[in-house]
Design a protein around this motif. Sequence first.
Motif: not given
Length: 83
Positions: A33-34, A41-44, A63-66
């Motif tokens: 996601i943006p 950011m990816r969310r699971k 949801a880690p931001v990287f």
Amino acid sequence: MTIIFTNHALEQAELRGTNEVEMTVAIEQGEEIPAKKSRFMRRKNFEFNATWQGKPYQIKQVAPVFVRENEKIVVITVYTFYF
């Protein structure tokens, strides 16, 4: 790719009820996601079925931001949402 966790990300993970394993799975399998400032950011969603801060929840979203640097993923922070 190698995943590196900053101290801030690890501190936030502990405060927000997640860990390195869940963050790694979210990065590898989650929906992108943006995010701001050229970050990702990816969310699971994970089955939770437990209590967090005194309330019962069935799902925990991690949801880690990287950022991507060369052949590495550097996790800057992480958010968790409970449903």
